[in-house]
Design an enzyme around this catalytic site. Structure first.
Site, PDB file in Angstrom:
ATOM      1  N   HIS A 302      -1.638  -2.202  -0.180  1.00 51.78           N
ATOM      2  CA  HIS A 302      -2.988  -1.648  -0.305  1.00 51.78           C
ATOM      3  C   HIS A 302      -3.810  -2.090   0.889  1.00 51.78           C
ATOM      4  CE1 HIS A 302      -6.841  -0.533  -2.038  1.00 51.78           C
ATOM      5  NE2 HIS A 302      -6.155   0.212  -2.873  1.00 51.78           N
ATOM      6  N   ASP A 359      -0.778   2.727  -8.568  1.00 53.19           N
ATOM      7  CA  ASP A 359       0.164   3.836  -8.750  1.00 53.19           C
ATOM      8  C   ASP A 359       1.539   3.375  -9.207  1.00 53.19           C
ATOM      9  OD1 ASP A 359      -1.581   5.891  -8.046  1.00 53.19           O
ATOM     10  OD2 ASP A 359      -1.357   5.428  -5.934  1.00 53.19           O
TER      11      ASP A 359
HETATM   12  N1  CMC Z   1       6.653  -0.678   1.813  1.00 49.10           N
HETATM   13  C1  CMC Z   1       7.093  -1.332   2.907  1.00 49.10           C
HETATM   14  N2  CMC Z   1       6.298  -1.821   3.882  1.00 49.10           N
HETATM   15  C2  CMC Z   1       4.988  -1.645   3.738  1.00 49.10           C
HETATM   16  C3  CMC Z   1       4.430  -0.984   2.618  1.00 49.10           C
HETATM   17  C4  CMC Z   1       5.320  -0.487   1.637  1.00 49.10           C
HETATM   18  N3  CMC Z   1       4.851   0.154   0.572  1.00 49.10           N
HETATM   19  N4  CMC Z   1       3.099  -0.942   2.743  1.00 49.10           N
HETATM   20  C5  CMC Z   1       2.801  -1.551   3.898  1.00 49.10           C
HETATM   21  N5  CMC Z   1       3.944  -1.993   4.496  1.00 49.10           N
HETATM   22  C6  CMC Z   1       4.037  -2.772   5.743  1.00 49.10           C
HETATM   23  C7  CMC Z   1       3.798  -1.897   6.956  1.00 49.10           C
HETATM   24  O1  CMC Z   1       4.993  -1.325   7.444  1.00 49.10           O
HETATM   25  C8  CMC Z   1       3.172  -2.873   7.909  1.00 49.10           C
HETATM   26  O2  CMC Z   1       4.211  -3.678   8.414  1.00 49.10           O
HETATM   27  P1  CMC Z   1       4.116  -4.264   9.947  1.00 49.10           P
HETATM   28  O3  CMC Z   1       2.937  -5.194   9.938  1.00 49.10           O
HETATM   29  O4  CMC Z   1       5.422  -4.948  10.174  1.00 49.10           O
HETATM   30  O5  CMC Z   1       3.905  -3.072  10.827  1.00 49.10           O
HETATM   31  C9  CMC Z   1       2.316  -3.769   6.999  1.00 49.10           C
HETATM   32  O6  CMC Z   1       2.980  -3.730   5.733  1.00 49.10           O
HETATM   33  C10 CMC Z   1       0.872  -3.317   6.855  1.00 49.10           C
HETATM   34  O7  CMC Z   1       0.880  -1.953   6.391  1.00 49.10           O
HETATM   35  P2  CMC Z   1      -0.090  -0.807   6.890  1.00 49.10           P
HETATM   36  O8  CMC Z   1       0.574   0.514   6.732  1.00 49.10           O
HETATM   37  O9  CMC Z   1      -0.632  -1.161   8.240  1.00 49.10           O
HETATM   38  O10 CMC Z   1      -1.259  -0.978   5.834  1.00 49.10           O
HETATM   39  P3  CMC Z   1      -2.400   0.066   5.557  1.00 49.10           P
HETATM   40  O11 CMC Z   1      -3.531  -0.720   5.037  1.00 49.10           O
HETATM   41  O12 CMC Z   1      -2.656   0.925   6.755  1.00 49.10           O
HETATM   42  O13 CMC Z   1      -1.788   1.014   4.435  1.00 49.10           O
HETATM   43  C11 CMC Z   1      -1.028   1.774   2.327  1.00 49.10           C
HETATM   44  C12 CMC Z   1      -1.980   0.815   3.087  1.00 49.10           C
HETATM   45  C13 CMC Z   1      -1.416   1.758   0.833  1.00 49.10           C
HETATM   46  C14 CMC Z   1      -1.182   3.195   2.865  1.00 49.10           C
HETATM   47  C15 CMC Z   1       0.441   1.258   2.515  1.00 49.10           C
HETATM   48  O14 CMC Z   1       0.579  -0.014   1.943  1.00 49.10           O
HETATM   49  C16 CMC Z   1       1.454   2.224   1.918  1.00 49.10           C
HETATM   50  O15 CMC Z   1       1.867   3.182   2.587  1.00 49.10           O
HETATM   51  N6  CMC Z   1       1.871   2.019   0.628  1.00 49.10           N
HETATM   52  C17 CMC Z   1       2.752   2.972  -0.050  1.00 49.10           C
HETATM   53  C18 CMC Z   1       1.944   4.163  -0.563  1.00 49.10           C
HETATM   54  C19 CMC Z   1       1.092   3.811  -1.757  1.00 49.10           C
HETATM   55  O16 CMC Z   1       1.541   3.163  -2.701  1.00 49.10           O
HETATM   56  N7  CMC Z   1      -0.154   4.301  -1.753  1.00 49.10           N
HETATM   57  C20 CMC Z   1      -1.099   4.107  -2.866  1.00 49.10           C
HETATM   58  C21 CMC Z   1      -2.231   3.215  -2.471  1.00 49.10           C
HETATM   59  S1  CMC Z   1      -3.189   2.608  -3.870  1.00 49.10           S
HETATM   60  C22 CMC Z   1      -3.932   3.955  -4.616  1.00 49.10           C
HETATM   61  C23 CMC Z   1      -4.697   4.833  -3.691  1.00 49.10           C
HETATM   62  O17 CMC Z   1      -5.480   4.380  -2.868  1.00 49.10           O
HETATM   63  O18 CMC Z   1      -4.543   6.038  -3.813  1.00 49.10           O
END
Ligand code: CMC
Length: 424
Positions: A302, A359
Site C-alpha cells: 500500500h 483487497d
Molecule cells: N508484490 C511484490 N512486490 C511489491 C508489491 C506486491 N504486491 N507491492 C509493492 N512491491 C514492491 C515494489 O516492487 C517495490 O520494490 P523495489 O523497492 O525493490 O522497487 C516496493 O515494493 C515499493 O512498491 P511501489 O510499487 O513503489 O509502491 P507504490 O506505493 O507505488 O504502490 C501499490 C502501492 C498498492 C500500487 C503496490 O503495493 C501494488 O501494486 N500492490 C498490488 C496491487 C494491490 O493490491 N492494490 C490495492 C491497493 S489497496 C486498495 C486500493 O487502494 O484500491
C-alpha cells in the site's frame, strides 16, 4: 508559525509550515514558483498534499484509519453504511430523526428513469460491470441537468447514492440475461442491493442477517480512504466545476485499475491460479520477489500503510467467523492465509513493509456472498461513493480550491525548425 527554509541557487527562501490536527507537517509551497521560478518534482504525488481535508485521517505507520475522528474498528463494529455515508458527507453522525429522513430519501430516489434501462441493452454480454457503471453514472447528468449548475446539490447527492445500487444490480442482471428486479422500499441499503441482485420476479430472495451484515461491513470499510487515486480523480475533475456525476464517473474509472479497486478481482484470480497450479504458494511468493517477472502479490502493499491495513485485519477475522456461519468452506481462504504468513515471514516483504491490504480478504467474502468476481470492484465503488461525494463537496465548498493543474519538468526536444515531409 514555523517555517521551512529552502536554499536554491544560493538564495534563501522561507515557506510556511502547516500543522494538521493530528500533528502532521506540510510545507506550504504555494508561493514557490512565483518566488523562485522552480517547481516541486514528485511523481505519483507521494509527498504532495493536494488539499486540506477534514474527512478521513490515516496514519500509515501505525495502521490507523478514522472517519471524521471515529476509529474504523468502532465503525465496523457498530455502524450502518447509511450512518457512515451521512457522517462522511455532512460531517457528523445523524440523530435518529436525521437518520430516518436520510434513509427515507435514499429509499424514495432508488428507481432509475425507465429510459436508462435501454442503455444496458446496448452493451455486449461480456462488458465489464465497471465500464457500464461509470458510463451510467455519467449519464445521470442527462436526466438531472441541474447537477451541472450546482442547484439542488443535496438532491443530486441523494439521487446518486440511491440510484448507484440499482444501476449496479441491473448491470449484473443484464450480464446474466435475467430481468431487472426493482428496488424495495422496506429494505435496508445492503439488503435492497442483495434483493435486486439475487431475486427473480417470481421468487423473492431470502436475505439472511449474516449476509446483510457482511455486506454492510464491507461497504462501511470501503467508505473512504482520503486522497487515494480515485478520490484525487474526483477532486481533480470536480475542480474544473464539472458536474457531480461526471466527477464520480471519473472516480469509478480510476478505481477500476488493477493497482487500485480492481485488485480485489485480481486477488481471487491469483488465488484460483495458485490453487489450480497445485497450491504451491511459495512459488508465487518467490515470483513476486523476482524483478524479472512482472507478477506481484495482488492484495499486498500500500502507498500509505507501512503496517497492517486495519481494514484487512477486520476482514480476515470476519471471513473466519462468517464463512462457517454460512456453511461455506472455501479453499481460497486457507490458501490466502498460507500465502499471507509466507509473505510476512519473507525478508523481501518485511524490508519493504508490504502487508495485506483491504483487497486481500474482501474478495473471499464477496465470493461467499455469491457475488461474481467481475462485480467485486463495483462493490468497492458502491462502498466508496460516500467518500467521493464528501471530498467533492469539501472541494466545492473550499474557497481556496483552484482548478487542478500540475506542472512538469519538460524533457523533450529544444526548439528546432519544422522540416517539410519531402525533406524528412
Ligand atoms: N508484490 C511484490 N512486490 C511489491 C508489491 C506486491 N504486491 N507491492 C509493492 N512491491 C514492491 C515494489 O516492487 C517495490 O520494490 P523495489 O523497492 O525493490 O522497487 C516496493 O515494493 C515499493 O512498491 P511501489 O510499487 O513503489 O509502491 P507504490 O506505493 O507505488 O504502490 C501499490 C502501492 C498498492 C500500487 C503496490 O503495493 C501494488 O501494486 N500492490 C498490488 C496491487 C494491490 O493490491 N492494490 C490495492 C491497493 S489497496 C486498495 C486500493 O487502494 O484500491
Amino acid at each position: 508559525m514555523s517555517t521551512a527554509k529552502l536554499i536554491l541557487e544560493g538564495k534563501e527562501y522561507d515557506f510556511p509550515v502547516l500543522i494538521g490536527s493530528e500533528g502532521e507537517l506540510g510545507v506550504d509551497v504555494t508561493g514557490l514558483r512565483a518566488r523562485t521560478k522552480a517547481i516541486t518534482y514528485d511523481p505519483g504525488y507521494a509527498n504532495t498534499g493536494s488539499c486540506k481535508s477534514a474527512v478521513t485521517y490515516i496514519d500509515g505507520e501505525e495502521g490507523i484509519l478514522r472517519y471524521r475522528g471515529y476509529p474504523i474498528e468502532e465503525m465496523a463494529e457498530s455502524s450502518t453504511f447509511i450512518e457512515v455515508a451521512y457522517l462522511l458527507i455532512y460531517g457528523q453522525l445523524p440523530n435518529l430523526r436525521e437518520l430516518e429522513a436520510f434513509q427515507d430519501q435514499l429509499t424514495h430516489h432508488s428507481l432509475i428513469h425507465e429510459d436508462m434501462k435501454k442503455f444496458f441493452e446496448g452493451y455486449p454480454r461480456g462488458a465489464h460491470p465497471m465500464t457500464i457503471l461509470s458510463s451510467m453514472v455519467a449519464s445521470l447528468e442527462a436526466y438531472y441537468p441541474d447537477a451541472a449548475n450546482g442547484e439542488d446539490i443535496n438532491l443530486n447527492i441523494i439521487r446518486l447514492l440511491a440510484k448507484a445500487k440499482t444501476i449496479a444490480a441491473f448491470t449484473y442482471k443484464k450480464s446474466i440475461g435475467q430481468p431487472y428486479v426493482y428496488p424495495r422500499n422496506d429494505l435496508s441499503y445492503p439488503a435492497d442491493f442483495l434483493h435486486m441482485m439475487f431475486a427473480v420476479p417470481a421468487e423473492p430472495f431470502p436475505i439472511s442477517p449474516s449476509l446483510e451484515n457482511a455486506l454492510n461491513l464491507l461497504l462501511v470499510l470501503h467508505a473512504d480512504h482520503e486522497q487515494n487515486c480515485s478520490t484525487s480523480t474526483v477532486r481533480m475533475v470536480g475542480s474544473s466545476q464539472a458536474n457531480l456525476f461526471a466527477a464520480i464517473s471519473a472516480g469509478i474509472s480510476a478505481l477500476s485499475g488493477p493497482l487500485h479497486g480492481g485488485a480485489n478481482q485480481q486477488v481471487i484470480q491469483m488465488l484460483d491460479m495458485i490453487l489450480k497450479d497445485g497450491g504451491n504458494y511459495q512459488k508465487y511468493v518467490d515470483m513476486a520477489k523476482d524483478k524479472k517477472s512482472d507478477f506481484r502479490l495482488m492484495g499486498f502493499g500500500h502507498r500509505v500503510y507501512k503496517n497492517f491495513d486495519p481494514r484487512a485485519k477486520i476482514l480476515k477475522k470476519v471471513a473466519d467467523r462468517i464463512l462457517p456461519e454460512m456453511g461455506i468452506r472455501d479453499p481460497l481462504l486457507e490458501l490466502a492465509k498460507h500465502l499471507e504468513s509466507a509473505a510476512l515471514k519473507d525478508a523481501y516483504f518485511i524490508e519493504r513493509k508490504l502487508y495485506p491490504n483491504v483487497d486481500f480478504y474482501s474478495g473471499i467474502l464477496y465470493r461467499a456472498m455469491g457475488i461474481p468476481t467481475n462485480m467485486f470492484t463495483v462493490m468497492f465503488a458502491l462502498g466508496r461513493l460516500p467518500g467521493w461525494i464528501a471530498h467533492w463537496l469539501e472541494m466545492r465548498n473550499d474557497p481556496t480550491t483552484r482548478i487542478h493543474r500540475p506542472r512538469q519538468i519538460y524533457t523533450g526536444q529544444v526548439k528546432r525548425p519544422f522540416v517539410s515531409v519531402d525533406q524528412r
